[in-house]
Design a protein around this motif. Structure first.
Motif, PDB file in Angstrom:
ATOM      1  N   PHE A  23       0.828  -1.201   0.000  1.00  0.00           N
ATOM      2  CA  PHE A  23       0.000   0.000   0.000  1.00  0.00           C
ATOM      3  C   PHE A  23       0.868   1.260   0.000  1.00  0.00           C
ATOM      4  O   PHE A  23       0.708   2.153  -0.843  1.00  0.00           O
ATOM      5  N   GLU A  24       1.810   1.322   0.935  1.00  0.00           N
ATOM      6  CA  GLU A  24       2.657   2.515   1.056  1.00  0.00           C
ATOM      7  C   GLU A  24       3.547   2.692  -0.175  1.00  0.00           C
ATOM      8  O   GLU A  24       3.715   3.806  -0.685  1.00  0.00           O
ATOM      9  N   VAL A  25       4.124   1.600  -0.661  1.00  0.00           N
ATOM     10  CA  VAL A  25       5.008   1.688  -1.819  1.00  0.00           C
ATOM     11  C   VAL A  25       4.244   2.143  -3.057  1.00  0.00           C
ATOM     12  O   VAL A  25       4.721   2.999  -3.813  1.00  0.00           O
ATOM     13  N   MET A 214      13.108   2.060  -8.119  1.00  0.00           N
ATOM     14  CA  MET A 214      14.172   2.878  -7.535  1.00  0.00           C
ATOM     15  C   MET A 214      14.257   2.715  -6.023  1.00  0.00           C
ATOM     16  O   MET A 214      14.668   3.622  -5.307  1.00  0.00           O
ATOM     17  N   GLY A 215      13.845   1.550  -5.537  1.00  0.00           N
ATOM     18  CA  GLY A 215      13.900   1.308  -4.109  1.00  0.00           C
ATOM     19  C   GLY A 215      12.621   1.728  -3.412  1.00  0.00           C
ATOM     20  O   GLY A 215      11.680   2.212  -4.036  1.00  0.00           O
ATOM     21  N   PRO A 216      12.564   1.558  -2.097  1.00  0.00           N
ATOM     22  CA  PRO A 216      11.326   1.821  -1.353  1.00  0.00           C
ATOM     23  C   PRO A 216      10.911   3.282  -1.318  1.00  0.00           C
ATOM     24  O   PRO A 216       9.761   3.597  -1.045  1.00  0.00           O
ATOM     25  N   HIS A 217      11.869   4.202  -1.569  1.00  0.00           N
ATOM     26  CA  HIS A 217      11.556   5.638  -1.582  1.00  0.00           C
ATOM     27  C   HIS A 217      12.043   6.240  -2.884  1.00  0.00           C
ATOM     28  O   HIS A 217      13.185   6.672  -2.994  1.00  0.00           O
ATOM     29  N   PRO A 218      11.203   6.292  -3.934  1.00  0.00           N
ATOM     30  CA  PRO A 218      11.663   6.768  -5.233  1.00  0.00           C
ATOM     31  C   PRO A 218      12.088   8.231  -5.273  1.00  0.00           C
ATOM     32  O   PRO A 218      12.871   8.624  -6.131  1.00  0.00           O
ATOM     33  N   THR A 219      11.585   9.027  -4.338  1.00  0.00           N
ATOM     34  CA  THR A 219      11.911  10.456  -4.367  1.00  0.00           C
ATOM     35  C   THR A 219      13.027  10.816  -3.380  1.00  0.00           C
ATOM     36  O   THR A 219      13.438  11.969  -3.315  1.00  0.00           O
ATOM     37  N   LYS A 220      13.514   9.837  -2.638  1.00  0.00           N
ATOM     38  CA  LYS A 220      14.566  10.102  -1.662  1.00  0.00           C
ATOM     39  C   LYS A 220      15.929   9.996  -2.353  1.00  0.00           C
ATOM     40  O   LYS A 220      16.203   8.989  -3.016  1.00  0.00           O
ATOM     41  N   PRO A 221      16.793  11.010  -2.217  1.00  0.00           N
ATOM     42  CA  PRO A 221      18.115  10.922  -2.863  1.00  0.00           C
ATOM     43  C   PRO A 221      18.942   9.788  -2.304  1.00  0.00           C
ATOM     44  O   PRO A 221      18.899   9.498  -1.103  1.00  0.00           O
ATOM     45  N   THR A 222      19.655   9.094  -3.185  1.00  0.00           N
ATOM     46  CA  THR A 222      20.522   7.984  -2.761  1.00  0.00           C
ATOM     47  C   THR A 222      21.875   8.528  -2.338  1.00  0.00           C
ATOM     48  O   THR A 222      22.340   9.543  -2.845  1.00  0.00           O
ATOM     49  N   MET A 223      22.525   7.822  -1.407  1.00  0.00           N
ATOM     50  CA  MET A 223      23.832   8.242  -0.907  1.00  0.00           C
ATOM     51  C   MET A 223      24.931   7.746  -1.845  1.00  0.00           C
ATOM     52  O   MET A 223      24.833   6.677  -2.402  1.00  0.00           O
TER      53      MET A 223
END
Length: 223
Positions: A23-25, A214-223
């Motif tokens: 749901f969240e994803v 793009m992972g569980p958070h598509p809008t979060k910048p990757t390190m």
């Protein structure tokens, strides 16, 4: 209104913590993938019985695995879920009728259904409260933004035959797709349909609909 032609149906029950993850994803990716996300509140008990499956809680090894699995999933997806010391033997029929009633009354698309569903997941899988009680459903509804009068109306509607029939209809609809557990996701793209079970098929789902995972958070910048 422009349509991408990508329709994603999410069949879920708040009794399923894995449904919460899906749901969240899907809400995080809703605009990223430009999908028409359709929420389908269903009844897990009906799916289990209708498909001849067995509840995970009845399989000792699955139950043992679930504690560590949910801990890692909670960290990875950043969804605050925790397995209770003992799984509730309360049936999810009443809360899912409540969600179905909210869906029938929702005049804001799926905004209230989203909020109410999330509040019920929090109560069951975070603070471990009994979501079958009218008082608990009331509190979840109020926290989701419903007024006192709206909650009372929905609680009454929850007991009505049309709502019982609607939940049964959606559950049977899931079974027609050969569903055997929840979450169950059906993707329709350009006249083709594909089904995905669980909360660990997003990369494959992205491939099917022609998008990128793009992972569980598509809008979060990757390190």
């Amino acid at each position: 209104m422009f349509s991408s032609g990508k329709v994603v149906k999410l069949y879920y029950d708040v009794a399923s913590p894995y449904s919460w993850l899906a749901f969240e994803v899907l809400f995080r990716y809703r605009n990223v993938w430009n999908i028409d996300l359709k929420l389908k509140p269903a009844y897990l008990g009906g799916v289990i019985n209708g498909s001849g499956n067995r509840p995970p809680g009845l399989i000792p090894n699955k139950l043992l695995y679930m504690a560590s699995d949910l801990k890692l999933l909670s960290e990875y997806f950043e969804v605050p879920m925790f397995k209770p010391a003992t799984l509730s033997d309360k049936d999810s029929l009443i809360p899912m009728r409540f969600v179905t009633a909210v869906a029938e009354k929702d005049k804001k698309g799926d905004m209230l259904v989203e909020r109410v569903s999330r509040e019920l997941w929090k109560r069951m899988w975070n603070t471990h409260q009994d979501i079958t009680l009218p008082a608990s459903l009331t509190e979840a509804g109020l926290k989701a933004g419903l007024s006192t009068n709206e909650v009372e109306e929905i609680l009454t509607l929850t007991k009505s035959q049309p709502i019982k029939d609607k939940l049964k209809s959606v559950t049977l609809e899931a079974l027609e797709y050969k569903c055997f557990g929840l979450p169950f996701i059906v993707c329709h793209v350009n006249g083709k349909a594909e089904v995905f079970f669980g909360s660990d098929r997003f990369e494959l789902m992205a491939y099917f609909i022609g998008e990128k995972w793009m992972g569980p958070h598509p809008t979060k910048p990757t390190m």
